[in-house]
Design a protein around this motif. Structure first.
Motif, PDB file in Angstrom:
ATOM      1  N   SER A  16     -24.432  10.892  -5.855  1.00  0.00           N
ATOM      2  CA  SER A  16     -23.258  10.229  -4.926  1.00  0.00           C
ATOM      3  C   SER A  16     -22.663  11.388  -4.354  1.00  0.00           C
ATOM      4  N   LEU A  17     -22.125  12.272  -5.033  1.00  0.00           N
ATOM      5  CA  LEU A  17     -21.234  13.678  -4.991  1.00  0.00           C
ATOM      6  C   LEU A  17     -22.232  14.291  -3.634  1.00  0.00           C
ATOM      7  N   PHE A  18     -23.471  14.724  -4.152  1.00  0.00           N
ATOM      8  CA  PHE A  18     -24.284  15.325  -3.082  1.00  0.00           C
ATOM      9  C   PHE A  18     -24.365  14.686  -1.758  1.00  0.00           C
ATOM     10  N   ARG A  19     -24.420  13.284  -1.777  1.00  0.00           N
ATOM     11  CA  ARG A  19     -24.616  12.733  -0.575  1.00  0.00           C
ATOM     12  C   ARG A  19     -23.117  12.456   0.462  1.00  0.00           C
ATOM     13  N   LEU A  20     -22.459  12.725  -0.311  1.00  0.00           N
ATOM     14  CA  LEU A  20     -20.919  12.586   0.208  1.00  0.00           C
ATOM     15  C   LEU A  20     -20.778  14.167   1.206  1.00  0.00           C
ATOM     16  N   GLY A  22     -23.546  15.645   2.524  1.00  0.00           N
ATOM     17  CA  GLY A  22     -24.819  15.559   3.240  1.00  0.00           C
ATOM     18  C   GLY A  22     -26.043  16.006   2.830  1.00  0.00           C
ATOM     19  N   GLY A  23     -25.964  15.619   1.345  1.00  0.00           N
ATOM     20  CA  GLY A  23     -27.232  15.979   0.566  1.00  0.00           C
ATOM     21  C   GLY A  23     -27.288  17.128   0.051  1.00  0.00           C
ATOM     22  N   GLN A  24     -26.232  18.052   0.169  1.00  0.00           N
ATOM     23  CA  GLN A  24     -26.237  19.613  -0.036  1.00  0.00           C
ATOM     24  C   GLN A  24     -24.793  19.729  -0.806  1.00  0.00           C
ATOM     25  N   LEU A  25     -24.912  20.672  -1.841  1.00  0.00           N
ATOM     26  CA  LEU A  25     -23.909  20.929  -2.604  1.00  0.00           C
ATOM     27  C   LEU A  25     -23.826  22.321  -3.076  1.00  0.00           C
ATOM     28  N   ARG A  26     -22.669  23.089  -3.149  1.00  0.00           N
ATOM     29  CA  ARG A  26     -22.671  24.267  -3.866  1.00  0.00           C
ATOM     30  C   ARG A  26     -22.333  24.113  -5.279  1.00  0.00           C
ATOM     31  N   LEU A  27     -22.860  25.003  -6.202  1.00  0.00           N
ATOM     32  CA  LEU A  27     -22.592  24.946  -7.717  1.00  0.00           C
ATOM     33  C   LEU A  27     -20.961  24.884  -7.608  1.00  0.00           C
ATOM     34  N   SER A  28     -20.346  25.913  -7.025  1.00  0.00           N
ATOM     35  CA  SER A  28     -18.673  25.898  -7.320  1.00  0.00           C
ATOM     36  C   SER A  28     -18.072  24.627  -6.774  1.00  0.00           C
ATOM     37  N   LEU A  59     -30.341  17.650  -2.870  1.00  0.00           N
ATOM     38  CA  LEU A  59     -31.172  16.591  -3.383  1.00  0.00           C
ATOM     39  C   LEU A  59     -32.741  16.721  -3.043  1.00  0.00           C
ATOM     40  N   ALA A  60     -33.559  16.594  -4.262  1.00  0.00           N
ATOM     41  CA  ALA A  60     -34.978  16.828  -3.990  1.00  0.00           C
ATOM     42  C   ALA A  60     -35.672  15.833  -3.089  1.00  0.00           C
TER      43      ALA A  60
END
Length: 206
Positions: A16-20, A22-28, A59-60
């Motif tokens: 859900s955090l990734f989708r918030l 836009g599907g991409q997220l930095r480790l930091s 997200l894969a």
């Protein structure tokens, strides 16, 4: 809650955090949200997320990335601007295939260096760096690129490095594929201090 339920709940939370984002997220960014490094890498090892570039994951199950080299370069150098042959290619006004990602940075900034994709860095100063920047979205990432007219002025300025044949082809493709704006071309030519060089070629296209 059983361990499997806890794991399942965590997966849902992180996805859900990734989708918030836009599907991409930095480790930091994930760490800042309270996700620990072990949990994050566990999702990677399970194939639910995949690396885009160093420190950036997606997200894969998202559609394949169309411009992986641009995404990788932009995420490493978010303040740089796509320029010269890479910008010509973006605007569809060259037949050249960029073998490097061409990026402009401010005069006092460090030149971008990257093993893969290979990056060519250029220092621009003052208005020649700040003018004519457009923001576009590539595979969910915001990218800065010079507009076609500014790109052509830059190409005239760097004609000895990229080749005059490339520059003249780009000017002709701009005339036939875009709205030809001689006034705007010359405005950027003056900013880039190539008005005297560029004027005869622009006038010949009128």
């Amino acid at each position: 809650m059983s361990e499997s339920d806890s794991t399942r709940s965590f997966r849902v939370q992180l996805q859900s955090l990734f989708r918030l984002h836009g599907g991409q997220l930095r480790l930091s960014e994930a760490l800042a949200k309270g996700i620990n490094r072990y949990q994050f890498y566990q999702l990677r090892d399970e194939g639910l997320i995949e690396p885009v570039s160093r420190g950036l994951y997606r997200l894969a199950d998202l559609p394949p990335i169309e411009n992986p080299d641009l995404v990788a370069a932009v995420t490493r150098f978010p303040h740089a601007v796509l320029c010269l042959i890479s910008a010509l290619d973006w605007h569809g006004i060259t037949t050249q295939i960029p073998h490097q990602v061409h990026l402009a940075v401010e005069r006092d900034a460090r030149l971008p260096v990257l093993d893969y994709p290979p990056v060519a860095g250029y220092r621009f100063s003052g208005r020649s760096f700040s003018e004519g920047i457009a923001q576009v979205t590539v595979d969910g990432i915001t990218l800065q690129v010079y507009n076609p007219e500014k790109t052509l002025a830059d190409c005239f300025k760097f004609r000895n490095r990229i080749g005059m044949d490339v520059v003249l082809e780009a000017l002709e493709l701009y005339r036939t594929r875009k709205t030809f704006l001689p006034g705007k071309l010359m405005e950027y030519a003056r900013i880039c201090r190539v008005a005297n060089v560029m004027a005869p070629y622009v006038e010949a296209k009128l």
